[in-house]
Design an enzyme around this catalytic site. Sequence first.
Site, PDB file in Angstrom:
ATOM      1  N   LYS A 169       0.915  -1.161  -0.027  1.00 22.03           N
ATOM      2  CA  LYS A 169       0.030   0.089   0.022  1.00 22.03           C
ATOM      3  C   LYS A 169       0.779   1.287  -0.057  1.00 22.03           C
ATOM      4  O   LYS A 169       1.945   1.209   0.748  1.00 22.03           O
ATOM      5  CB  LYS A 169      -0.752  -0.133   1.277  1.00 22.03           C
ATOM      6  CG  LYS A 169      -1.821   1.208   1.279  1.00 22.03           C
ATOM      7  CD  LYS A 169      -3.015   0.839   2.550  1.00 22.03           C
ATOM      8  CE  LYS A 169      -3.769   1.836   2.853  1.00 22.03           C
ATOM      9  NZ  LYS A 169      -4.932   1.784   3.861  1.00 22.03           N
TER      10      LYS A 169
ATOM     11  N   SER B 171      -9.593   1.573   2.694  1.00 26.04           N
ATOM     12  CA  SER B 171      -8.803   2.384   1.868  1.00 26.04           C
ATOM     13  C   SER B 171      -7.804   1.653   1.077  1.00 26.04           C
ATOM     14  O   SER B 171      -7.141   2.035   0.272  1.00 26.04           O
ATOM     15  CB  SER B 171      -8.092   3.527   2.820  1.00 26.04           C
ATOM     16  OG  SER B 171      -7.202   3.131   3.758  1.00 26.04           O
TER      17      SER B 171
ATOM     18  N   SER C 146      -9.708  -0.695   6.934  1.00 26.89           N
ATOM     19  CA  SER C 146      -9.132  -0.543   5.762  1.00 26.89           C
ATOM     20  C   SER C 146      -8.301  -1.665   5.149  1.00 26.89           C
ATOM     21  O   SER C 146      -8.005  -1.797   4.087  1.00 26.89           O
ATOM     22  CB  SER C 146      -8.304   0.390   5.552  1.00 26.89           C
ATOM     23  OG  SER C 146      -9.063   1.818   5.142  1.00 26.89           O
TER      24      SER C 146
HETATM   25  N1  GLN Z   1     -13.083   3.771   5.962  1.00 25.00           N
HETATM   26  C1  GLN Z   1     -12.518   4.326   7.249  1.00 25.00           C
HETATM   27  C2  GLN Z   1     -12.255   5.690   7.265  1.00 25.00           C
HETATM   28  O1  GLN Z   1     -12.524   6.300   6.163  1.00 25.00           O
HETATM   29  C3  GLN Z   1     -11.377   3.534   7.646  1.00 25.00           C
HETATM   30  C4  GLN Z   1     -10.096   3.885   7.089  1.00 25.00           C
HETATM   31  C5  GLN Z   1      -8.756   3.079   7.546  1.00 25.00           C
HETATM   32  O2  GLN Z   1      -9.194   2.193   8.030  1.00 25.00           O
HETATM   33  N2  GLN Z   1      -7.635   3.688   6.867  1.00 25.00           N
HETATM   34  O3  GLN Z   1     -11.587   6.375   8.106  1.00 25.00           O
END
Ligand code: GLN
Length: 479
Positions: A78, A153, A177
Amino acid sequence: MEILKLGIFQLKELYKKKEVKPSEVVSLLLEEIYNKDKEIHSYLYINEKAVDQAKKIDEKIEKGEDLKELEGIPISIKDNICTKGIPTTCASKILENFIPPYDATVIERLKNAGAIIIGKTNMDEFAFGSSTENSAFGPTKNPYDLNRVPGGSSGGSAASVACNLAFASLGSDTGGSIRQPSAFCGVVGMKPTYGRVSRYGLIAFASSLDQIGPITKNVKDNALLLKIISGKDKMDSTSVDIQVPDYESLLNEEFKNFKIGIPKEYFIEGIDKEIKDKIFDILSLLEEEKVIIEEISLPHTSYGIATYYIIATAEASSNLARFDGVKYGYRSKNYENLMEMYMKTRGEGFGDEVKRRIILGTYVLSSGYYQAYYLKGQKVRTLIKNDFENAFKKVDIIITPTTPELPFKIGEKKDEPLKMYLSDIFTVNVNLSGLPGLNLPIGFSSSNLPIGLQIISWYFKEENILKLALLIENKLKRS
Ligand code: GLN
């Protein structure tokens, strides 16, 4: 391209038998990425030097030398994990040209085990999002339906593994994420216990929630990768000095007398019926085993999203203060004084969701609102954590759906942040509590979209999660 579909252990076997060379695998993989990723867009950067690295491993095999645990295995990363000499952008314009001068600890550990970094994967900008649509460089598509999102994400990481453009990937999980995109793409994704894996070199989103974890094609590969990246690191004072078990060999142990809790608050109205049905199918499959399944309650579940979005944005607003045009990346060209330089740099460099979160986070931390929001949020966080601690006095494992819905259409929620935030309803509480959680793919909907199940365990008991996941994976193969 059958070789590209293999898991890590199968590929290792082929190397051992000299049936294929690492350089051949890497060349095939790069070709496949160039062809297929035009459509999927799981990668932001492809590491062409991977071939040279693979050739050196060819020579080792030729000489009959033993290979290290991940030697010759191409892994995607990532793009918020620092890789020395390889761009690390967080899918943001503000870091578009940033090349880290050092490796994150997890990268160092992967490299020491011989892994090949094949490229950097797309994500929501700074990991803010649940669909990978917030990338400044364009969205990733769901491999099962190109009109749908891969989740986020870590959408690029999950999609790259799902369509065999990497043998495994590392993602990061602050509120879901790793698990949510793994559910949307039908792969195995682990969010380890907070402190299990070093965060050194992970570009911080919310430091009290972030963890790096493996995304893989199967459970055993996940266990192997987790073992390699876990453990105390002097560069991260929140990493914990607890011995790292040999997760893959523990997988062989028999799984019995386990008590599994099913929290009633996770099977509420609004959750997709096909997801709910599939989870109950798995529970009935498990009834054939030596496990006890009982209903439990996590009464503060519904406060999770509100609490998460206060704490996560507060921490993010502070962490992102470092991107000011002075130390890293992008700097605006048109400014007349220092203040203007800061403002224009951040105004031009950050996307809308990043700005929204910085504003929200700054607000909840501001004097006058700190007590009402941030402090209150911290107190509710403790209540959520206590719920899990009480539950784990009675059960060893908790099973929930990973997501309340199937992968949604690209654009469907882009302009409705609150709807997007609700995608994380089943994952955020695990981060708020610091517990480990994993997404296991358990089948497909009638429209052929992947469905995931979440397995949660007590702190540092990832081996129990992996054991149960393997049991279910094997049962599904047979059924
Ligand atoms: N979707 C969640 C957010 O928008 C989690 C994101 C993540 O785990 N980096 O914060």
